[in-house]
Scaffold this active site. Sequence first.
Site, PDB file in Angstrom:
ATOM      1  N   CYS A 192       0.842  -1.198   0.000  1.00  0.00           N
ATOM      2  CA  CYS A 192       0.000   0.000   0.000  1.00  0.00           C
ATOM      3  C   CYS A 192       0.877   1.247   0.000  1.00  0.00           C
ATOM      4  CB  CYS A 192      -0.903   0.007   1.235  1.00  0.00           C
ATOM      5  SG  CYS A 192      -1.706   1.605   1.480  1.00  0.00           S
TER       6      CYS A 192
ATOM      7  N   CYS B 287       0.664   3.465   3.206  1.00  0.00           N
ATOM      8  CA  CYS B 287       1.144   3.000   4.508  1.00  0.00           C
ATOM      9  C   CYS B 287       2.510   3.645   4.797  1.00  0.00           C
ATOM     10  CB  CYS B 287       1.256   1.478   4.529  1.00  0.00           C
ATOM     11  SG  CYS B 287      -0.297   0.654   4.971  1.00  0.00           S
TER      12      CYS B 287
ATOM     13  N   HIS C 286      -3.591   0.926   8.402  1.00  0.00           N
ATOM     14  CA  HIS C 286      -4.251   0.566   7.137  1.00  0.00           C
ATOM     15  C   HIS C 286      -5.664   0.023   7.334  1.00  0.00           C
ATOM     16  CE1 HIS C 286      -4.000  -0.725   2.872  1.00  0.00           C
ATOM     17  NE2 HIS C 286      -4.621  -1.836   3.246  1.00  0.00           N
TER      18      HIS C 286
ATOM     19  N   ASN D 163     -13.925   8.849  -0.859  1.00  0.00           N
ATOM     20  CA  ASN D 163     -14.536   7.686  -1.500  1.00  0.00           C
ATOM     21  C   ASN D 163     -14.204   6.491  -0.629  1.00  0.00           C
ATOM     22  OD1 ASN D 163     -15.363   9.130  -3.795  1.00  0.00           O
ATOM     23  ND2 ASN D 163     -13.358   8.878  -4.759  1.00  0.00           N
TER      24      ASN D 163
ATOM     25  N   ALA E 201     -12.944   3.746  -4.549  1.00  0.00           N
ATOM     26  CA  ALA E 201     -11.687   4.044  -3.864  1.00  0.00           C
ATOM     27  C   ALA E 201     -10.610   3.183  -4.507  1.00  0.00           C
ATOM     28  CB  ALA E 201     -11.811   3.747  -2.376  1.00  0.00           C
ATOM     29  N   SER E 202      -9.546   3.823  -4.972  1.00  0.00           N
ATOM     30  CA  SER E 202      -8.516   3.052  -5.656  1.00  0.00           C
ATOM     31  C   SER E 202      -7.547   2.438  -4.660  1.00  0.00           C
ATOM     32  CB  SER E 202      -7.790   3.920  -6.685  1.00  0.00           C
ATOM     33  OG  SER E 202      -7.220   5.042  -6.072  1.00  0.00           O
TER      34      SER E 202
ATOM     35  N   HIS F  26      -6.683   2.158   2.106  1.00  0.00           N
ATOM     36  CA  HIS F  26      -6.118   2.859   3.256  1.00  0.00           C
ATOM     37  C   HIS F  26      -7.015   4.062   3.605  1.00  0.00           C
ATOM     38  CE1 HIS F  26      -2.461   3.505   5.779  1.00  0.00           C
ATOM     39  NE2 HIS F  26      -3.087   4.656   5.958  1.00  0.00           N
TER      40      HIS F  26
ATOM     41  N   HIS G 243      -8.312   7.390   3.854  1.00  0.00           N
ATOM     42  CA  HIS G 243      -7.819   8.668   3.339  1.00  0.00           C
ATOM     43  C   HIS G 243      -8.950   9.413   2.658  1.00  0.00           C
ATOM     44  CE1 HIS G 243      -7.902   6.409  -0.451  1.00  0.00           C
ATOM     45  NE2 HIS G 243      -7.762   7.549  -1.106  1.00  0.00           N
TER      46      HIS G 243
ATOM     47  N   GLN H 128      -9.534  13.025  -0.191  1.00  0.00           N
ATOM     48  CA  GLN H 128      -8.851  13.853  -1.167  1.00  0.00           C
ATOM     49  C   GLN H 128      -9.326  15.294  -1.051  1.00  0.00           C
ATOM     50  OE1 GLN H 128      -8.227  12.118  -5.139  1.00  0.00           O
ATOM     51  NE2 GLN H 128      -9.440  10.361  -4.469  1.00  0.00           N
TER      52      GLN H 128
ATOM     53  N   HIS I 286     -22.400  22.186   5.213  1.00  0.00           N
ATOM     54  CA  HIS I 286     -23.034  20.867   5.348  1.00  0.00           C
ATOM     55  C   HIS I 286     -22.187  19.794   4.685  1.00  0.00           C
ATOM     56  CE1 HIS I 286     -24.624  22.577   1.533  1.00  0.00           C
ATOM     57  NE2 HIS I 286     -24.561  21.338   1.108  1.00  0.00           N
TER      58      HIS I 286
ATOM     59  N   HIS J  37     -22.566  15.955   2.578  1.00  0.00           N
ATOM     60  CA  HIS J  37     -23.455  14.974   1.931  1.00  0.00           C
ATOM     61  C   HIS J  37     -22.808  13.595   2.034  1.00  0.00           C
ATOM     62  CE1 HIS J  37     -25.892  18.027  -0.167  1.00  0.00           C
ATOM     63  NE2 HIS J  37     -24.764  18.655  -0.464  1.00  0.00           N
TER      64      HIS J  37
END
Lengths: 348, 348
Positions: free
Chosen positions: B51, B54, B115, B155, B162-163, B166, B168, B170, B298, B300
């Site tokens: 990963c 990590c 992770h 995501n 999510a690619s 871990h 996280h 963006q 707010h 979502h």
Amino acid sequence: MSDSAYQFPHRRYNPLRRQWVLISPHRTQRPWQGEVNPSSGFSDVHYDPICYLCPGNERAGGHRTPRYESVFIFDNDYAALLPDSPAPQTAGMLPLLRAEQERGICRVLCFHPDHSLTVAVMDEPDILRVVEAWVEQYKELSANPSISHVQIFENRGAMMGASNPHPHCQVWATEHVPDEPAIETESLKAYQAEHGSCLLCDYLKTETDQRTRIICENDEFLVLVPWWAVWPFETLVLAKKHVGSMAEFSAAQRAALANILKQVTTRYDNLFETSFPYTMGFHQTPCDGEQHPEWHFHAHYYPPLLRSATVRKFMVGFEMLGMPQRDITPESAAERLRALSATHFTRK
Amino acid sequence: MSDSAYQFPHRRYNPLRRQWVLISPHRTQRPWQGEVNPSSGFSDVHYDPICYLCPGNERAGGHRTPRYESVFIFDNDYAALLPDSPAPQTAGMLPLLRAEQERGICRVLCFHPDHSLTVAVMDEPDILRVVEAWVEQYKELSANPSISHVQIFENRGAMMGASNPHPHCQVWATEHVPDEPAIETESLKAYQAEHGSCLLCDYLKTETDQRTRIICENDEFLVLVPWWAVWPFETLVLAKKHVGSMAEFSAAQRAALANILKQVTTRYDNLFETSFPYTMGFHQTPCDGEQHPEWHFHAHYYPPLLRSATVRKFMVGFEMLGMPQRDITPESAAERLRALSATHFTRK
Ligand SMILES: O=P(O)(O)O[C@H]1O[C@H](CO)[C@@H](O)[C@H](O)[C@H]1O
Ligand SMILES: O=P(O)(O)O[C@H]1O[C@H](CO)[C@@H](O)[C@H](O)[C@H]1O
């Protein structure tokens, strides 16, 4: 306007949908530790005893699918819309809690009795029978005074939410014009008022001059990756003549539609040598009782695949909260689709 | 306004997004022969040698992720936006082929070195560190004169694109305000001009009076399934006070945000006893150089699951070509989420 002129992030405007899309070429180089879907291979099951769309099988609610031989149409047993749903109570309704009655009709249209087929591998005369059925559906439903819009669409492949793999599409006819065609109607109207011409006729001319985004065509239809495409291999099928709906099609246009749908789905399947998933549907004149000289018949194909037969584009995070984003230019997507054989990879 | 009053198809209006959604309760009874995703279980891998998020591992382009102990922020190695991308050639640009320069900054923000964690199972003090990092990012990026909007989003889960699993999120900061927050800005402004009050303050009051769509709350935030929710278990996290952005948060509001995010994600995980996938993000004051007294902070949450941990809602066909459609009422979704334990199912 060469493709290399667009090899950096920029945004493009969709004048039909009135929306921006962010284009970030080269993003596909990033490592992928995310979801890998099963590839959708072709089935060799021509009749599936548990498929409720196969001829002679039982459906929900005690219905039985007849032993049909061409197309077969029935009212959806789990319709999202009902012809007689009551109006929500509006008495005492608060301004920020707005609801409206929405009546409608939902139908399922089986393309063929053979469970294993898809549009890409169907024979053109069989696709033409489907086109003729669409025309009849559109005519019948648009004549219904409580219907303002007829949406014909196909969800192809498990990745695109098809709840059953049997070749079929759906028809959802609604009391109101849904948001997507309503926005397109506004854009087409505004453009015509401003320029005295049709937005999509003018766009067709621009694309025909440039040719960089065109994939294939016949006498009546042109297929291209639009300048503003959101999905990696999204395409727009445009009628070459200014015609609002299927109801106005000549016999030649109906046959040409069958031909062009086979052309575009064949290229899709050839791209990753798989049964290519997609959502597709037609946008045509609303039947809301008004005149719509601005309307120009077209079909949208929204396919999810990006990298391969198993890795799709996700319209998530930034796309859902900000704006759509794509990872390859429309020009390079068009170039790849254009270069493919017009013969289906399984038929060579 | 009881739930049973809405047990038939109708449409509801989203005044923030200016969009209709079709609600078709009972549609979930239809048989599902479509896609079944793997359920997202919890990982017990605390450190994954492959990963790139990590601590201590190598990333693309010869970078190395340091041995971080709390949060870790870096510029995305495969950024969708670049601070210095050139303007597209606009000379000779045709009116229907409109493009614009879009510069920006894309960052990745790791929540924790471990992770295996997710927000739902992180400790509140650790989530608070993430909140503090968001506030700093928002402050720094919104002070940048070439940035008009800062989008923070997460995501979560392979099903949501999510690619990398871990924990996280963006941060994508853009030269223009993207379409989604731009539409919300217009709606908030128009409402304020018309009513002299804030759309979301008024909505908060309506929901607090009715309580049927509220899931949980603390002193500073309220979580509800909005009247106009599109995704089956979509939620809206509303600041109770009229505050435009994180930059204006008090220490109490920052701590309360950490608390409420843990509350909502815990309930999500408890719903199907799985690590619940979602896309989430914050909408807050654009930094386009204008005053935005209308803005109301707010978040979502857009989660895909519908029937179970393995069967999602597909926004395809009618949704892409017509309008969004949902299969359960917002009231019944809220009732289910509200009834769940506030303690994570793995921690009992
Ligand atoms: O940035 P990632 O995790 O590689 O990618 C994910 O989030 C992006 C922003 O929402 C999307 O554009 C991608 O489709 C998605 O897979
Ligand atoms: O009608 P189906 O095939 O059961 O369902 C599919 O198409 C519908 C219309 O686009 C969507 O609402 C569903 O989410 C999708 O799974």
